[in-house]
Design a protein around this motif. Structure first.
Motif, PDB file in Angstrom:
ATOM      1  N   UNK A   1       0.839  -1.204   0.000  1.00 60.09           N
ATOM      2  CA  UNK A   1       0.000   0.000   0.000  1.00 60.09           C
ATOM      3  C   UNK A   1       0.870   1.248   0.000  1.00 60.09           C
ATOM      4  N   UNK A   2       1.880   1.250   0.843  1.00 58.33           N
ATOM      5  CA  UNK A   2       2.754   2.418   0.960  1.00 58.33           C
ATOM      6  C   UNK A   2       3.446   2.739  -0.365  1.00 58.33           C
ATOM      7  N   UNK A   3       4.050   1.745  -0.990  1.00 53.19           N
ATOM      8  CA  UNK A   3       4.809   1.987  -2.216  1.00 53.19           C
ATOM      9  C   UNK A   3       3.913   2.145  -3.439  1.00 53.19           C
ATOM     10  N   UNK A   4       2.767   1.526  -3.410  1.00 57.79           N
ATOM     11  CA  UNK A   4       1.914   1.434  -4.576  1.00 57.79           C
ATOM     12  C   UNK A   4       0.920   2.586  -4.655  1.00 57.79           C
ATOM     13  N   UNK A   5       0.370   2.983  -3.538  1.00 57.84           N
ATOM     14  CA  UNK A   5      -0.767   3.882  -3.535  1.00 57.84           C
ATOM     15  C   UNK A   5      -0.379   5.350  -3.404  1.00 57.84           C
ATOM     16  N   UNK A   6       0.640   5.659  -2.661  1.00 56.08           N
ATOM     17  CA  UNK A   6       0.927   7.053  -2.354  1.00 56.08           C
ATOM     18  C   UNK A   6       1.458   7.871  -3.532  1.00 56.08           C
ATOM     19  N   UNK A   7       1.853   7.252  -4.623  1.00 57.14           N
ATOM     20  CA  UNK A   7       2.332   7.998  -5.788  1.00 57.14           C
ATOM     21  C   UNK A   7       1.181   8.209  -6.757  1.00 57.14           C
ATOM     22  N   UNK A   8       0.691   9.436  -6.820  1.00 55.41           N
ATOM     23  CA  UNK A   8      -0.392   9.793  -7.736  1.00 55.41           C
ATOM     24  C   UNK A   8      -0.262  11.278  -8.064  1.00 55.41           C
ATOM     25  N   UNK A   9       0.676  11.627  -8.965  1.00 58.31           N
ATOM     26  CA  UNK A   9       0.878  13.042  -9.270  1.00 58.31           C
ATOM     27  C   UNK A   9      -0.343  13.716  -9.893  1.00 58.31           C
ATOM     28  N   UNK A  10      -1.240  12.946 -10.519  1.00 55.41           N
ATOM     29  CA  UNK A  10      -2.432  13.540 -11.128  1.00 55.41           C
ATOM     30  C   UNK A  10      -3.449  13.954 -10.073  1.00 55.41           C
ATOM     31  N   UNK A  11      -3.426  13.277  -8.946  1.00 60.14           N
ATOM     32  CA  UNK A  11      -4.386  13.560  -7.896  1.00 60.14           C
ATOM     33  C   UNK A  11      -5.792  13.059  -8.186  1.00 60.14           C
ATOM     34  N   UNK A  12      -5.966  12.290  -9.264  1.00 61.03           N
ATOM     35  CA  UNK A  12      -7.297  11.803  -9.634  1.00 61.03           C
ATOM     36  C   UNK A  12      -7.756  10.680  -8.705  1.00 61.03           C
ATOM     37  N   UNK A  13      -8.993  10.781  -8.267  1.00 63.28           N
ATOM     38  CA  UNK A  13      -9.570   9.815  -7.326  1.00 63.28           C
ATOM     39  C   UNK A  13      -9.604   8.405  -7.903  1.00 63.28           C
ATOM     40  N   UNK A  14      -9.910   8.264  -9.196  1.00 60.42           N
ATOM     41  CA  UNK A  14      -9.988   6.931  -9.803  1.00 60.42           C
ATOM     42  C   UNK A  14      -8.639   6.219  -9.732  1.00 60.42           C
ATOM     43  N   UNK A  15      -7.556   6.968  -9.863  1.00 56.89           N
ATOM     44  CA  UNK A  15      -6.214   6.383  -9.757  1.00 56.89           C
ATOM     45  C   UNK A  15      -5.993   5.869  -8.339  1.00 56.89           C
ATOM     46  N   UNK A  16      -6.386   6.662  -7.350  1.00 56.96           N
ATOM     47  CA  UNK A  16      -6.270   6.214  -5.961  1.00 56.96           C
ATOM     48  C   UNK A  16      -7.073   4.942  -5.723  1.00 56.96           C
ATOM     49  N   UNK A  17      -8.278   4.877  -6.276  1.00 53.45           N
ATOM     50  CA  UNK A  17      -9.133   3.700  -6.097  1.00 53.45           C
ATOM     51  C   UNK A  17      -8.532   2.458  -6.741  1.00 53.45           C
ATOM     52  N   UNK A  18      -8.044   2.603  -7.964  1.00 49.86           N
ATOM     53  CA  UNK A  18      -7.423   1.467  -8.666  1.00 49.86           C
ATOM     54  C   UNK A  18      -6.239   0.945  -7.862  1.00 49.86           C
ATOM     55  N   UNK A  19      -5.387   1.851  -7.432  1.00 54.37           N
ATOM     56  CA  UNK A  19      -4.184   1.441  -6.710  1.00 54.37           C
ATOM     57  C   UNK A  19      -4.506   0.843  -5.342  1.00 54.37           C
ATOM     58  N   UNK A  20      -5.480   1.399  -4.645  1.00 54.19           N
ATOM     59  CA  UNK A  20      -5.842   0.882  -3.323  1.00 54.19           C
ATOM     60  C   UNK A  20      -6.415  -0.531  -3.425  1.00 54.19           C
ATOM     61  N   UNK A  21      -7.266  -0.760  -4.408  1.00 56.80           N
ATOM     62  CA  UNK A  21      -7.856  -2.091  -4.576  1.00 56.80           C
ATOM     63  C   UNK A  21      -6.790  -3.110  -5.005  1.00 56.80           C
ATOM     64  N   UNK A  22      -5.877  -2.686  -5.846  1.00 54.52           N
ATOM     65  CA  UNK A  22      -4.792  -3.576  -6.260  1.00 54.52           C
ATOM     66  C   UNK A  22      -3.895  -3.920  -5.075  1.00 54.52           C
ATOM     67  N   UNK A  23      -3.574  -2.923  -4.259  1.00 56.47           N
ATOM     68  CA  UNK A  23      -2.748  -3.164  -3.071  1.00 56.47           C
ATOM     69  C   UNK A  23      -3.448  -4.130  -2.119  1.00 56.47           C
ATOM     70  N   UNK A  24      -4.760  -4.005  -2.013  1.00 52.63           N
ATOM     71  CA  UNK A  24      -5.521  -4.911  -1.150  1.00 52.63           C
ATOM     72  C   UNK A  24      -5.412  -6.352  -1.641  1.00 52.63           C
TER      73      UNK A  24
END
Length: 70
Positions: free
Chosen positions: A7-30
Protein backbone atom coordinates in the motif's frame (compact mmCIF):
# COMPACT_ATOMS: atom_id res chain seq x y z
CA UNK A 1 -3.24 0.68 12.08
CA UNK A 2 -0.12 -0.39 10.21
CA UNK A 3 0.10 0.36 6.51
CA UNK A 4 1.25 -2.55 4.36
CA UNK A 5 4.38 -2.13 2.29
CA UNK A 6 2.47 -2.71 -0.95
CA UNK A 7 0.00 0.00 0.00
CA UNK A 8 2.75 2.42 0.96
CA UNK A 9 4.81 1.99 -2.22
CA UNK A 10 1.91 1.43 -4.58
CA UNK A 11 -0.77 3.88 -3.54
CA UNK A 12 0.93 7.05 -2.35
CA UNK A 13 2.33 8.00 -5.79
CA UNK A 14 -0.39 9.79 -7.74
CA UNK A 15 0.88 13.04 -9.27
CA UNK A 16 -2.43 13.54 -11.13
CA UNK A 17 -4.39 13.56 -7.90
CA UNK A 18 -7.30 11.80 -9.63
CA UNK A 19 -9.57 9.81 -7.33
CA UNK A 20 -9.99 6.93 -9.80
CA UNK A 21 -6.21 6.38 -9.76
CA UNK A 22 -6.27 6.21 -5.96
CA UNK A 23 -9.13 3.70 -6.10
CA UNK A 24 -7.42 1.47 -8.67
CA UNK A 25 -4.18 1.44 -6.71
CA UNK A 26 -5.84 0.88 -3.32
CA UNK A 27 -7.86 -2.09 -4.58
CA UNK A 28 -4.79 -3.58 -6.26
CA UNK A 29 -2.75 -3.16 -3.07
CA UNK A 30 -5.52 -4.91 -1.15
CA UNK A 31 -5.38 -7.90 -3.51
CA UNK A 32 -1.59 -8.01 -3.34
CA UNK A 33 -1.75 -8.04 0.46
CA UNK A 34 -4.41 -10.76 0.41
CA UNK A 35 -2.06 -12.90 -1.66
CA UNK A 36 0.81 -12.11 0.73
CA UNK A 37 -1.24 -13.51 3.60
CA UNK A 38 -1.56 -16.82 1.71
CA UNK A 39 2.19 -17.50 1.63
CA UNK A 40 3.49 -20.64 3.32
CA UNK A 41 6.64 -22.72 3.24
CA UNK A 42 5.50 -24.42 0.01
CA UNK A 43 7.67 -23.16 -2.87
CA UNK A 44 5.14 -23.82 -5.66
CA UNK A 45 2.38 -22.04 -3.78
CA UNK A 46 4.66 -19.05 -3.17
CA UNK A 47 5.72 -18.97 -6.81
CA UNK A 48 2.09 -18.82 -7.93
CA UNK A 49 1.34 -16.13 -5.36
CA UNK A 50 4.28 -14.07 -6.64
CA UNK A 51 2.95 -14.42 -10.19
CA UNK A 52 -0.51 -13.29 -9.08
CA UNK A 53 0.96 -10.29 -7.26
CA UNK A 54 3.01 -9.29 -10.30
CA UNK A 55 -0.04 -9.53 -12.52
CA UNK A 56 -2.11 -7.41 -10.14
CA UNK A 57 0.62 -4.77 -10.41
CA UNK A 58 0.57 -5.00 -14.22
CA UNK A 59 -3.23 -4.85 -14.37
CA UNK A 60 -3.23 -1.79 -12.13
CA UNK A 61 -0.65 -0.08 -14.30
CA UNK A 62 -2.74 -0.61 -17.45
CA UNK A 63 -5.95 0.48 -15.70
CA UNK A 64 -4.27 3.74 -14.64
CA UNK A 65 -2.82 4.18 -18.11
CA UNK A 66 -6.29 3.63 -19.64
CA UNK A 67 -7.63 6.44 -17.50
CA UNK A 68 -5.33 8.88 -19.30
CA UNK A 69 -5.66 7.47 -22.82
CA UNK A 70 -7.33 9.65 -25.42
Amino acid sequence: ELISLSYFFFVFFNPSGEEIVDQIKAKSAELIDLCESMKTSMPERNRLIALAQTNFEIASMFAVKANFAE
